[in-house]
Design a protein around this motif. Structure first.
Motif, mmCIF file in Angstrom:
data_model
loop_
_atom_site.group_PDB
_atom_site.id
_atom_site.type_symbol
_atom_site.label_atom_id
_atom_site.label_comp_id
_atom_site.label_asym_id
_atom_site.label_seq_id
_atom_site.Cartn_x
_atom_site.Cartn_y
_atom_site.Cartn_z
ATOM 1 N N ASP A 1 0.620 -0.976 0.036
ATOM 2 C CA ASP A 1 -0.087 -0.205 0.192
ATOM 3 C C ASP A 1 1.055 1.102 -0.172
ATOM 4 O O ASP A 1 0.730 2.071 -0.670
ATOM 5 N N ASN A 2 1.802 1.265 1.028
ATOM 6 C CA ASN A 2 2.638 2.439 0.953
ATOM 7 C C ASN A 2 3.611 2.847 -0.178
ATOM 8 O O ASN A 2 3.746 4.149 -0.506
ATOM 9 N N LEU B 1 1.062 4.111 -2.931
ATOM 10 C CA LEU B 1 0.709 5.507 -2.559
ATOM 11 C C LEU B 1 1.978 6.531 -2.666
ATOM 12 O O LEU B 1 1.688 7.669 -3.406
ATOM 13 N N TYR C 1 1.573 9.664 -5.316
ATOM 14 C CA TYR C 1 1.895 10.901 -4.792
ATOM 15 C C TYR C 1 2.795 11.738 -5.207
ATOM 16 O O TYR C 1 2.795 12.977 -5.659
ATOM 17 N N VAL D 1 -6.429 5.802 -6.724
ATOM 18 C CA VAL D 1 -6.465 5.688 -5.200
ATOM 19 C C VAL D 1 -7.563 5.025 -4.951
ATOM 20 O O VAL D 1 -7.871 4.145 -4.074
ATOM 21 N N PHE E 1 -8.088 1.449 -2.684
ATOM 22 C CA PHE E 1 -8.189 1.706 -1.248
ATOM 23 C C PHE E 1 -9.785 1.733 -0.734
ATOM 24 O O PHE E 1 -10.056 1.936 0.325
ATOM 25 N N TYR F 1 -10.966 -0.151 2.236
ATOM 26 C CA TYR F 1 -10.961 0.319 3.620
ATOM 27 C C TYR F 1 -12.031 1.182 4.075
ATOM 28 O O TYR F 1 -12.126 1.453 5.104
ATOM 29 N N PRO G 1 -6.490 2.336 7.319
ATOM 30 C CA PRO G 1 -6.136 3.469 7.136
ATOM 31 C C PRO G 1 -7.163 4.465 6.445
ATOM 32 O O PRO G 1 -7.991 3.928 5.378
ATOM 33 N N VAL H 1 -7.107 6.266 3.921
ATOM 34 C CA VAL H 1 -6.444 6.755 2.564
ATOM 35 C C VAL H 1 -7.324 7.542 1.472
ATOM 36 O O VAL H 1 -6.875 8.742 1.249
ATOM 37 N N ASP I 1 -7.732 11.067 3.160
ATOM 38 C CA ASP I 1 -6.537 11.800 2.944
ATOM 39 C C ASP I 1 -6.553 12.488 1.349
ATOM 40 O O ASP I 1 -5.977 13.552 1.303
ATOM 41 N N LEU I 2 -6.941 11.480 0.814
ATOM 42 C CA LEU I 2 -6.969 11.856 -0.847
ATOM 43 C C LEU I 2 -7.780 13.053 -1.187
ATOM 44 O O LEU I 2 -7.389 13.788 -1.555
#
Lengths: 254, 710
Positions: free
Chosen positions: B406-407, B410, B414, B446, B450, B453, B470, B472, B475-476
């Motif tokens: 995932d990280n 991302l 980004y 994204v 994601f 979640y 998370p 995600v 945040d997006l």
């Protein structure tokens, strides 16, 4: 000595210096920053073309081009500053060999002595070694505080001529040879920077009545590509070309 | 003093060196007339730049009156009756109106909420089907898909039932010179755009309105118009695919990735390792694949590795991406294909595993045109450095296949997004008047990956407690809101801001293999003895097959005289079959969940009109919320199961009933329309600039309030 020896030497030195300068540039510059600065400059140039109908955008792009040029020059001058001293002194030394033609046997030349005190002009006398002879009476130029002698060398060699004035005697080297030799066209009193760049001899004594002694060696011209070149110009062009070739081959940002 | 120390002390050395230089220059003599090639380079380069700039200035000055007259003549219509000085369109691919509303009601997204309160916020009707290349093609042309010819990412070849990219076709140069074993291409690859219709910025450009268009999907190949454009979705990678990552690993495995990637072995060589990146096919016709070899030397103590590829050497830490690295693929006879890629070091001990992004076309030296003019992509690369050019640059397949976590995914998303923000804000600055349009597709990627979640029941994360999931997507949306905030700071009240999306999003819990349903209900027949088919209808008996599906939402009849082995007579028989399929599929229930898997079957003759309707699927399948075509079904595979759980990270989707996934419309001005549609954007913008609308437009211009009107 073959007539093209100075040309070959200048070209060889240019290539070596071009290579060395590129290497020096590589290790003394911020290559990434130079690459970025050049890219940005190109981008602003492209912006002028891409957004030509947007006058404020074009004007801003011009401003950025000037600013970017400044940034690039600042980045490029750092390695230049680091290299400038050794290169300058090297050039000065090479200029002794390539800048002037030594005198030839039977070739007349002038010896010009400048004195401190115009009163000393009439007393100034030239003492020559046996291989050299004066071919005309001395000419006094009181306005310039100068006295000039016309001299001829009978055969090749390195000689010292003596000039006596106000009870003191000073000497000056004269080089007569058909080959490549180190020559000093002038001997000076004081004038540190001028001595550094043009004279190849020790300074005249501080209390010497003579300010300078000059020999009018003819300047050397090098034939290359159907043109007559001053060696420095040829060196500049050849080392620049070599540098551009080496930087492309070695992938160095300049 | 060592060089690094010297470099650190450069600031203190500089004044001394400047002083020396000043002293030397104060006493101009023969010696310092020349200061080495360094000065020569610096002076020549700078002089050249300034010379070119001023040469161009001179040209610009001399031609200015003529150009100004021409511009005034062209602009007399545009700006004479324009209601705005500038239109800024920010596209967030896949931004969902329900989610946006929810976040705003929770007090988040302050900038979008400000637009909602002082301007407009509405759901934006999308296209049939709700797929990005379809919807963005409609956005740019102002017409329904029957007039722009894009119905999906893929279209089918009627001669062999195989798929091809619907938006562009890249083919080999026509002429070759044969030299021994080589076939030397004479010319460049031919790129043909398959999207029809005229983007509205062409009309604006012709009228003298300057347009900057960045990464709008379905703009590859870039078309010529008076403005600048960087192509987006549909730009291929250097292999010509829509993105093929490379996973180099010492771990032996015979597994192949389902799609989108290749596994490459890493071999040990003394202390180091070596592997390669597969490139395009040899342009000299040898049939082999070009490769770029690289060496890797791990440093386990520091948790990093040094990688050497071509003449580039760089170090990356485990769990980090490299910068964009130029890669050369050398063919014979001096032919070289160039691209850029990023390395991600997954592991160096006990196994060595490196992920390499698809090799993108180098924007600074594009082998294929990816912008108009070609220099625009170069300009952006020079200004900001190399950037992702691939249409689908966020590697969803690598996350789906668990090559990236995932990280890492991302970080990739980004990273690309930040590059695009820089490009967009540059375009905004460079377009003080006219149109500035940019589509950000991070929102789409994204959310696809994601959504699991957000959905407490999603099968892909059923075992993860809700409080450990998370945030995600929140945040997006926050990031996108912040972007809008920065845009709002840079525009005045003479600028119309439109924030739009092409569709919304829903959860993707259950996969449906419609080909399996067709098979089990006798519409699709397999060859004798087969109970399943391989990809692209490998085992389908076309002589008995009446209907099939490929791509995301299209269902096709096997029509005689149209498909190569068609058996359904056009006319009454086809209409009857269509009605039969419609009635059976509309409302189809998933027996396991009891939910409706298909909420609408749409007849192409009812939803499309235009010269290219014949290329459309006969029926558009509107999947119900939570459902979508299975990965196998998309690829023309027939399985035994019709419904199954979606266990992949790709957990959100929009390829459902388009009525369920409208996009968003935000604006800084009041727009008086209850049900705006994406097809209306083109006519609205053209009308705002005072242009006459072409009669073939399907969209209707909105009534946009003047600046300051409440």
């Amino acid at each position: 000595m073959p007539s093209n020896t100075p040309l070959l030497l200048v070209l060889a030195i240019s290539i070596v210096i071009g290579f060395l300068m590129v290497i020096v540039f590589r290790y003394t510059s911020d290559q990434k920053a130079i690459g970025r600065a050049k890219d940005r400059l190109k981008a602003h140039l492209l912006a002028v073309r891409l957004f030509q109908d947007q006058l404020p955008v074009v004007m801003r792009a011009y401003g950025r081009i000037l600013h970017g040029t400044g940034s690039y020059l600042r980045l490029a001058f750092t390695p230049l500053l680091i290299a400038i001293l050794p290169i300058t002194f090297l050039i000065v030394q090479l200029d002794r060999y390539f800048g002037w033609l030594p005198l030839q046997p039977a070739q007349a030349f002038l010896v010009e002595a400048r004195v401190e005190d115009p009163a000393a002009l009439n007393e100034a006398s030239l003492q020559l070694p046996p291989e050299l002879s004066s071919s005309a009476p001395a000419v006094h130029v009181p306005k310039d505080k100068e006295v000039v002698w016309r001299v001829v060398a009978e055969r090749a060699g390195h000689y010292d001529i003596q000039i006596a004035a106000s009870g003191q005697t000073v000497s000056k080297q004269v080089v007569v040879t058909p080959g490549l030799a180190r020559v000093s066209p002038v001997r000076l009193k004081d004038h540190f920077w001028e001595r550094l760049f043009t004279s190849g001899e020790p300074a005249l004594a501080d209390n010497s009545p003579v300010q300078s002694i000059a020999i009018n060696y003819p300047p050397r011209e090098i034939s290359f590509a159907w043109m007559e070149w001053n060696w420095i110009v040829l060196f500049f062009v050849a080392s620049l070309v070599a540098g551009f070739i080496f930087k492309s081959v070695l992938g160095i940002q300049v | 003093m060592k060089w690094p120390q010297l470099r650190r002390n450069r600031r203190s050395l500089l004044p001394i060196l400047l002083l020396i230089l000043a002293l030397v220059l104060l006493f101009p003599q023969r010696g310092e007339a020349y200061a080495g090639p360094g000065a020569g380079f610096a002076v020549l380069s700078s002089f050249w730049t300034i010379f070119v700039a001023f040469l161009y200035s001179f040209y610009a000055l001399v031609t200015w009156p003529v150009r100004q007259l021409l511009r005034l003549f062209r602009r007399r219509k545009a700006y004479g009756q324009a209601q705005v000085k500038r239109v800024v369109i920010v596209g967030f691919d896949g931004m969902d109106p329900e989610l946006a509303s929810r976040f705003m009601s929770e007090g988040k997204l302050p900038n979008l909420a400000k637009l909602r309160d002082s301007g407009t916020f509405r759901p934006l009707r999308t296209t049939f089907p709700a797929i990005s290349p379809v919807a963005w093609s409609t956005f740019q042309t102002g017409v329904n898909p029957g007039k722009h010819n894009i119905y999906d990412f893929l279209a089918r070849d009627l001669k062999n039932y195989l798929p091809f990219l619907s938006s562009a076709q890249i083919s080999e140069p026509k002429r070759h010179l044969r030299i021994g074993k080589y076939s030397l291409p004479l010319g460049k690859p031919e790129i043909k755009g398959l999207r029809r219709g005229t983007p509205f910025w062409h009309w604006l450009g012709k009228a003298g309105v300057f347009c900057s268009v960045i990464r709008v999907p379905a703009t590859f190949p870039p078309e010529k118009f008076p403005g600048v454009l960087l192509s987006g979705m549909c730009v291929p990678d250097l292999k010509g695919s829509q993105g093929t990552f490379c996973f180099c690993t010492t771990l032996a495995s015979s597994d192949k990735f389902r799609e989108g990637g290749v596994r490459i072995p890493v071999e040990q060589n003394g202390d180091g390792f070596h592997s390669y990146i597969p490139g395009p096919e040899d342009p000299l016709g040898t049939g082999s694949e070009l490769r770029a070899e690289f060496k890797l030397r791990p440093d386990t103590k520091r948790g990093q590795a040094r990688i050497e590829i071509n003449s580039e050497t760089f170090t990356i830490k485990v769990g980090e991406y490299s910068e964009w690295i130029p890669v050369k693929f050398k063919a014979g006879m001096g032919f070289t294909a160039r691209g850029i890629c990023r390395f991600y070091l997954k592991e160096i001990s006990p196994e060595v595993e490196v992920y390499v992004t698809p090799v993108n076309i180098d924007p600074g030296r594009p082998d294929l045109p990816i912008s108009h003019p070609v220099t625009y992509s170069i300009y952006l690369a020079k200004l900001f450095g190399p950037y992702a050019t691939l249409g689908l640059a966020e590697d969803t397949w690598a996350l789906n296949e668990e090559v990236l976590d995932d990280n890492a995914f991302l970080a990739q998303c980004y990273g690309n997004h930040e590059d695009r923000e820089r490009m967009f804000f540059d375009a905004l600055e460079k377009t003080p008047q006219g149109l500035c349009a940019c589509v950000f597709d991070t929102t789409d990627r994204v959310q696809h990956m994601f959504w699991r979640y957000l959905d407490k029941d999603h099968p892909a994360v059923r075992d993860v407690p809700q409080d450990q999931k998370p945030r995600v997507i929140q945040d997006l949306y926050d990031r996108m809101d912040s972007l809008i905030g920065r845009v709002m700071q840079q525009i005045d009240d003479q600028t119309l801001l439109l924030v739009i999306s092409d569709h919304g999003f829903k959860s993707f819990n259950r996969c449906m293999n419609l080909n399996a349903w067709l098979h089990q209900n006798g519409y699709l027949v397999l060859k004798d003895g087969k109970s399943e088919s391989g990809d692209w209808f490998e085992d389908v008996d076309w002589s008995c097959t009446r209907a099939y599906t490929m791509g995301l939402n299209g269902l096709y009849m096997n029509v005689k005289g149209r498909e190569r082995e068609g058996i359904v007579e056009a006319g009454a028989e086809a209409e009857a079959l269509k009605e039969d399929l419609r009635s059976k599929l509309d409302g189809l229930v998933d027996p396991a969940s009891g939910k409706v898997g298909i909420t609408g079957m749409f007849d192409c003759d009812a939803v499309y009109a235009g010269p290219y309707v014949d290329n459309a699927p006969d029926l558009i399948v509107g999947y119900g919320e939570g459902f979508r075509a299975s990965w196998d079904s998309v690829m023309g595979k027939v399985t035994t199961a019709i419904f199954e759980d979606n266990l992949k990270a790709w957990s959100g989707d929009h390829c459902v009933d388009p009525r369920l996934v409208p996009g968003v419309l935000f604006s800084n001005r009041k727009i008086a329309i209850e049900k705006p549609a994406i097809v209306d954007v083109a006519p609205t913008v053209m009308k705002l600039f005072g242009l006459e609308l072409p009669s073939y437009f399907d969209g209707k211009p909105w009534a946009v309030a003047a600046a300051g009107d409440k």
